[in-house]
Design an enzyme around this catalytic site. Sequence first.
Site: not given
Ligand code: RIB
Length: 301
Positions: A139, A183, A238, A242
């Site tokens: 990102e 993934n 969500t 991570d």
């Molecule tokens: O992996 C989840 C995250 O990806 C979210 O918290 C959001 O910010 C996204 O970009």
Amino acid sequence: MGKIMVIGSISTDFNVLTEKRPQIGETVRGTQFTTSFGGKGANQAVAAARLGADVRMVGTVGADEFGTLLIDNLEKNGINSSNVERVTHVGSGSAHITLVDNDNAIVFIPGANNAFDTARIEQLKPEIAEMDFVILQNEIPMPIVKQLIESCAALNVKVIYNPAPAESIEPTMIDQVTYFTPNESEFNVLFPDLTIEEGLKRYPNKLIITLGSEGVAYFDGEKVVNVASYKVPVLDTTGAGDTFNGGFAYALSKGADLTTSIRFGNLVAAISIQKYGAQGGMPTLAEVKENEYYEKKWNIE
Ligand code: RIB
């Protein structure tokens, strides 16, 4: 204490809970709206820090109020934010998340996450050299990720590279990292011509594919190992990936072996998905150890 540097995104999540995703041209009535802290980088940093790791976050936020809150959140989680820069020409990053039946769909707006300047990499090198692990995702701009991987390799620092969201990458980037953790859908984008088994065999003890409720798979040099996931009541997936990466890094930094570290990461993620928000359910080490599935023999302190 495990020393971990996470270099990546820091964003605000705008979460919409709804029973139905709208079709083009359609309006549906949702049931809940919340904002929460996110960004794949920040999520991984918080996951590791809650467990007790010594975490440094490197990233960029805007000079807006979101930026202030995002930095404040990192600090409240015990993360060193001295390498989080604020820029004035663009606002903080955000993610717009629709949650239906416990599964999310995300539109990510990089904003300040894209303002990561190459000059910073040189300045970071002395600190990178002290780390047990550096964790990276996709990102922030790809040229930065590539240079960071090269720098870590030159400094002999281990890298966990979570290629999310999936973007095409150069094979040398995989060669230079210690662990590569897509993934299943990211794997399919990155290796359209390979089956999972073929991919795993190409990168023994390096390619770790997270398969959601099907667990996590890797190839140990002789056989494909599938580390099962934990069956728990799911509220919000969500940030599950991570949380896995943060927990996995923490266990590795404590000297746990690969299978144990994956199992530990799976449990940390399983605990997390029982609450709303990417960071909302991330547990402390004490909470992991109290969990019915924690195994004393893991010996992770
Ligand atoms: O992996 C989840 C995250 O990806 C979210 O918290 C959001 O910010 C996204 O970009």
